[in-house]
Design a protein around this motif. Structure first.
Motif, PDB file in Angstrom:
ATOM      1  N   SER A 178       0.836  -1.195   0.000  1.00 29.37           N
ATOM      2  CA  SER A 178       0.000   0.000   0.000  1.00 29.37           C
ATOM      3  C   SER A 178       0.873   1.248   0.000  1.00 29.37           C
ATOM      4  N   ALA A 179       0.285   2.343  -0.496  1.00 30.53           N
ATOM      5  CA  ALA A 179       0.956   3.645  -0.478  1.00 30.53           C
ATOM      6  C   ALA A 179      -0.124   4.708  -0.544  1.00 30.53           C
ATOM      7  N   ALA A 180       0.130   5.851   0.083  1.00 30.68           N
ATOM      8  CA  ALA A 180      -0.851   6.937   0.098  1.00 30.68           C
ATOM      9  C   ALA A 180      -0.126   8.272   0.206  1.00 30.68           C
ATOM     10  N   ALA A 181      -0.743   9.313  -0.363  1.00 29.49           N
ATOM     11  CA  ALA A 181      -0.191  10.668  -0.298  1.00 29.49           C
ATOM     12  C   ALA A 181      -1.330  11.663  -0.402  1.00 29.49           C
ATOM     13  N   SER A 182      -1.123  12.872   0.135  1.00 31.73           N
ATOM     14  CA  SER A 182      -2.123  13.929   0.046  1.00 31.73           C
ATOM     15  C   SER A 182      -1.439  15.277   0.185  1.00 31.73           C
ATOM     16  N   ASN A 183      -2.155  16.331  -0.203  1.00 29.12           N
ATOM     17  CA  ASN A 183      -1.622  17.670   0.006  1.00 29.12           C
ATOM     18  C   ASN A 183      -1.893  18.115   1.441  1.00 29.12           C
ATOM     19  N   ALA A 184      -1.484  19.349   1.773  1.00 30.47           N
ATOM     20  CA  ALA A 184      -1.544  19.798   3.166  1.00 30.47           C
ATOM     21  C   ALA A 184      -2.960  19.829   3.721  1.00 30.47           C
ATOM     22  N   ASN A 185      -3.933  20.263   2.930  1.00 28.80           N
ATOM     23  CA  ASN A 185      -5.306  20.363   3.445  1.00 28.80           C
ATOM     24  C   ASN A 185      -6.164  19.132   3.139  1.00 28.80           C
ATOM     25  N   GLY A 186      -5.578  18.121   2.492  1.00 27.52           N
ATOM     26  CA  GLY A 186      -6.302  16.876   2.241  1.00 27.52           C
ATOM     27  C   GLY A 186      -7.298  16.937   1.104  1.00 27.52           C
ATOM     28  N   SER A 187      -7.251  17.987   0.280  1.00 26.93           N
ATOM     29  CA  SER A 187      -8.207  18.096  -0.822  1.00 26.93           C
ATOM     30  C   SER A 187      -7.801  17.266  -2.033  1.00 26.93           C
ATOM     31  N   VAL A 188      -6.512  16.897  -2.112  1.00 23.94           N
ATOM     32  CA  VAL A 188      -6.018  16.040  -3.198  1.00 23.94           C
ATOM     33  C   VAL A 188      -5.359  14.823  -2.568  1.00 23.94           C
ATOM     34  N   LYS A 189      -5.842  13.630  -2.931  1.00 17.95           N
ATOM     35  CA  LYS A 189      -5.336  12.399  -2.333  1.00 17.95           C
ATOM     36  C   LYS A 189      -5.049  11.368  -3.416  1.00 17.95           C
ATOM     37  N   ALA A 190      -4.058  10.531  -3.153  1.00 19.07           N
ATOM     38  CA  ALA A 190      -3.717   9.419  -4.043  1.00 19.07           C
ATOM     39  C   ALA A 190      -3.391   8.207  -3.186  1.00 19.07           C
ATOM     40  N   SER A 191      -3.904   7.049  -3.572  1.00 15.89           N
ATOM     41  CA  SER A 191      -3.653   5.842  -2.791  1.00 15.89           C
ATOM     42  C   SER A 191      -3.689   4.604  -3.674  1.00 15.89           C
ATOM     43  N   VAL A 192      -2.973   3.575  -3.249  1.00 18.49           N
ATOM     44  CA  VAL A 192      -2.979   2.279  -3.915  1.00 18.49           C
ATOM     45  C   VAL A 192      -2.833   1.212  -2.832  1.00 18.49           C
TER      46      VAL A 192
END
Length: 266
Positions: A173-187
């Protein structure tokens, strides 16, 4: 070795052999995902597909499977979200299977002040509730100047190099987001399946691979839901299959079997 990897490989073989399709929805030309447009399709003859029925990894035909999933989203202000997953399953000379997995996710930007393109008056929904056995590609767009592409590419008889090249971190698994959480990516890889998800103010993009169960057949689903303006989004799936070489004696046996089958039909 986790048997979930083998389950996924077999489900992919049974579900997607010989299928390559693209769903494309756009209101303006794009220069960002030019590689997505360069689609190469490899036709597979019906006689070849007929021999694959019921054949899975470590069986009579398929000796290696590599699946690559990639989802990308670029907002008009330059912010990007990317998630990718790769699964490689190969068999050795003793017909023993081994598996590797790679996952990564990243969110970058924005690089300019032009805004994220979100449209509060636009909505795209319903596609996430569609349940289709086999392969489904759904693109829902509400807005202007958007480009959304679902691509599934099957490469039959892949070379041995394509099944082993590349680095694998074996992270499930992997996940990332911007500072305010409005853009997220996950696998993630869980419950014998693989899923990728991108969430942005302009919509969402997902890819899902689910193995067969007692309730349903195996499923591969690509979904784009764009509710904004000037969004550029792409879902890409590449499936590489390698078959075992057939000896002269095996070819003779198949020839005799086909002759007998033709005699019975007559």
């Amino acid at each position: 070795m986790d048997r979930n990897f083998i389950t996924i490989g077999c489900a992919l073989c049974f579900t997607t052999c010989g299928l390559a399709s693209v769903a494309h929805a756009a209101e303006s030309a794009s220069t960002v995902f030019e590689d997505v447009a360069a689609i190469k399709l490899q036709p597979v003859d019906d006689t070849v597909l007929a021999n694959q029925t019921g054949k899975g990894l470590a069986g009579d035909i398929i000796s290696g499977v590599v699946v690559n999933l990639l989802s990308q989203w670029q907002l008009p202000n330059g912010a990007t979200a990317v998630a990718s997953g790769a699964l490689a399953i190969v068999t050795n000379t003793l017909n023993q299977a081994s598996a590797q997995f790679n996952s990564s996710a990243s969110v970058t930007g924005p690089t300019g002040p032009s805004g994220n393109g979100a449209n509060r008056n636009a909505s795209a929904s319903g596609g996430q509730n569609v349940n289709v056995n086999g392969v489904s590609q759904i693109t829902q767009v509400a807005g202007n100047g958007n480009l959304g592409t679902n691509q599934a590419l099957i490469d039959f008889n892949a070379s041995p190099g394509s099944l082993t090249d590349g680095s694998y971190n074996n992270a499930t698994s992997a996940a990332a987001s911007n500072a305010n959480g409005s853009v997220k990516a996950s696998v993630s890889l869980a419950n014998g399946g693989i899923s990728i998800a991108l969430q942005t103010p302009g919509g969402s993009a997902t890819q899902t691979i689910a193995p067969a169960s007692a309730q349903q057949a195996g499923m591969i689903a690509q979904l784009l839901q764009i509710a904004g303006n000037n969004q550029q989004v792409a879902n890409q799936l590449q499936l590489h299959l390698q078959t075992q070489p057939m000896s002269a004696s095996m070819l003779r046996q198949m020839g005799v079997l086909q002759a007998l089958q033709n005699s019975v039909r007559r």
